[in-house]
Design a protein around this motif. Structure first.
Motif, PDB file in Angstrom:
ATOM      1  N   GLU A   5      43.383  32.538  41.728  1.00  8.96           N
ATOM      2  CA  GLU A   5      42.037  33.009  41.395  1.00  8.96           C
ATOM      3  C   GLU A   5      42.090  34.395  40.754  1.00  8.96           C
ATOM      4  O   GLU A   5      42.532  35.359  41.373  1.00  8.96           O
ATOM      5  N   GLU A   6      41.625  34.478  39.510  1.00  5.49           N
ATOM      6  CA  GLU A   6      41.608  35.738  38.772  1.00  5.49           C
ATOM      7  C   GLU A   6      40.227  36.379  38.835  1.00  5.49           C
ATOM      8  O   GLU A   6      39.214  35.685  38.986  1.00  5.49           O
ATOM      9  N   SER A   7      40.197  37.675  38.645  1.00  2.02           N
ATOM     10  CA  SER A   7      38.941  38.401  38.537  1.00  2.02           C
ATOM     11  C   SER A   7      39.189  39.700  37.782  1.00  2.02           C
ATOM     12  O   SER A   7      40.336  40.127  37.628  1.00  2.02           O
ATOM     13  N   GLY A   8      38.097  40.306  37.287  1.00  2.00           N
ATOM     14  CA  GLY A   8      38.203  41.626  36.696  1.00  2.00           C
ATOM     15  C   GLY A   8      38.030  41.702  35.200  1.00  2.00           C
ATOM     16  O   GLY A   8      38.050  42.805  34.638  1.00  2.00           O
ATOM     17  N   LEU A  18      40.521  48.395  32.059  1.00  2.00           N
ATOM     18  CA  LEU A  18      40.103  47.305  32.944  1.00  2.00           C
ATOM     19  C   LEU A  18      41.244  47.011  33.898  1.00  2.00           C
ATOM     20  O   LEU A  18      42.418  47.233  33.553  1.00  2.00           O
ATOM     21  N   ARG A  19      40.893  46.473  35.046  1.00  2.00           N
ATOM     22  CA  ARG A  19      41.907  46.054  36.004  1.00  2.00           C
ATOM     23  C   ARG A  19      41.662  44.598  36.374  1.00  2.00           C
ATOM     24  O   ARG A  19      40.580  44.247  36.844  1.00  2.00           O
ATOM     25  N   LEU A  20      42.674  43.780  36.150  1.00  2.00           N
ATOM     26  CA  LEU A  20      42.610  42.378  36.518  1.00  2.00           C
ATOM     27  C   LEU A  20      43.317  42.155  37.846  1.00  2.00           C
ATOM     28  O   LEU A  20      44.325  42.817  38.141  1.00  2.00           O
ATOM     29  N   SER A  21      42.780  41.215  38.626  1.00  4.45           N
ATOM     30  CA  SER A  21      43.400  40.860  39.899  1.00  4.45           C
ATOM     31  C   SER A  21      43.623  39.358  39.942  1.00  4.45           C
ATOM     32  O   SER A  21      42.854  38.589  39.363  1.00  4.45           O
ATOM     33  N   CYS A  22      44.658  38.950  40.645  1.00  5.52           N
ATOM     34  CA  CYS A  22      44.952  37.522  40.802  1.00  5.52           C
ATOM     35  C   CYS A  22      45.487  37.294  42.197  1.00  5.52           C
ATOM     36  O   CYS A  22      46.527  37.861  42.564  1.00  5.52           O
ATOM     37  N   ALA A  23      44.778  36.466  42.944  1.00  2.56           N
ATOM     38  CA  ALA A  23      45.189  36.149  44.314  1.00  2.56           C
ATOM     39  C   ALA A  23      45.689  34.703  44.368  1.00  2.56           C
ATOM     40  O   ALA A  23      45.064  33.804  43.809  1.00  2.56           O
ATOM     41  N   ALA A  24      46.808  34.511  45.036  1.00  5.77           N
ATOM     42  CA  ALA A  24      47.408  33.181  45.146  1.00  5.77           C
ATOM     43  C   ALA A  24      47.434  32.733  46.601  1.00  5.77           C
ATOM     44  O   ALA A  24      47.794  33.512  47.485  1.00  5.77           O
ATOM     45  N   SER A  25      47.076  31.468  46.827  1.00  9.94           N
ATOM     46  CA  SER A  25      47.051  30.929  48.192  1.00  9.94           C
ATOM     47  C   SER A  25      48.381  30.281  48.529  1.00  9.94           C
ATOM     48  O   SER A  25      48.468  29.077  48.761  1.00  9.94           O
ATOM     49  N   VAL A  26      49.424  31.089  48.543  1.00 13.35           N
ATOM     50  CA  VAL A  26      50.775  30.589  48.818  1.00 13.35           C
ATOM     51  C   VAL A  26      51.546  31.693  49.501  1.00 13.35           C
ATOM     52  O   VAL A  26      51.315  32.877  49.259  1.00 13.35           O
ATOM     53  N   THR A 113      40.399  34.609  32.673  1.00 19.93           N
ATOM     54  CA  THR A 113      39.288  35.556  32.679  1.00 19.93           C
ATOM     55  C   THR A 113      39.207  36.225  31.306  1.00 19.93           C
ATOM     56  O   THR A 113      40.230  36.625  30.745  1.00 19.93           O
ATOM     57  N   GLN A 114      38.012  36.300  30.772  1.00 19.37           N
ATOM     58  CA  GLN A 114      37.826  36.810  29.406  1.00 19.37           C
ATOM     59  C   GLN A 114      37.859  38.339  29.383  1.00 19.37           C
ATOM     60  O   GLN A 114      37.183  38.996  30.185  1.00 19.37           O
ATOM     61  N   VAL A 115      38.632  38.865  28.458  1.00 14.87           N
ATOM     62  CA  VAL A 115      38.654  40.297  28.190  1.00 14.87           C
ATOM     63  C   VAL A 115      38.246  40.486  26.741  1.00 14.87           C
ATOM     64  O   VAL A 115      38.870  39.916  25.835  1.00 14.87           O
ATOM     65  N   THR A 116      37.210  41.270  26.522  1.00 11.76           N
ATOM     66  CA  THR A 116      36.733  41.545  25.167  1.00 11.76           C
ATOM     67  C   THR A 116      36.715  43.049  24.958  1.00 11.76           C
ATOM     68  O   THR A 116      36.093  43.776  25.738  1.00 11.76           O
TER      69      THR A 116
END
Length: 119
Positions: A5-8, A18-26, A113-116
């Motif tokens: 799951e990405e966000s940011g 900008l700061r992007l985050s990515c959480a993994a369920s593993v 996640t879109q970065v513009t």
């Protein structure tokens, strides 16, 4: 099934951050590498940065000195801090998690996640 799951993402002016985050369920113990890729309109997906188990980070030449990848093993999360953004950094950013199984390795992608970056 591993969830990624990405966000940011968002819209930012050139020169911004900008700061992007990515959480993994593993479990962190199954992860071989965590990384960020991006895809601009009409172009192929390309590696932005990744961080394998060794901890030795890799960056695309176009982002060296501007982007920083890091991870938090306690949270199974990888981050991408992006600074001095340029319009050519625009695209959909995807998180990729590589894991090892009993018989083979696996790769899991986030939804993007879109970065513009506006000029």
């Amino acid at each position: 099934q591993v969830q990624v799951e990405e966000s940011g993402g968002g819209l930012v002016q050139a020169g911004g951050s900008l700061r992007l985050s990515c959480a993994a369920s593993v479990s962190i113990f199954r992860i071989n590498a965590m990384g960020w890729y991006r895809q601009a309109p009409g172009k192929q997906r390309e590696l932005v940065a990744d961080i394998p188990n060794s901890g030795r980070t890799n960056y695309a030449d176009s982002v060296k000195g501007r982007f920083t990848i890091s991870n938090d093993n306690a949270k199974n999360t990888v981050y991408l801090q992006m600074s001095s953004l340029k319009p050519e950094d625009t695209g959909v950013y995807y998180c990729k998690i590589e894991t090892r199984g009993s018989y083979r390795d696996y790769a899991y992608w986030g939804q993007g996640t879109q970065v513009t970056v506006a000029s």
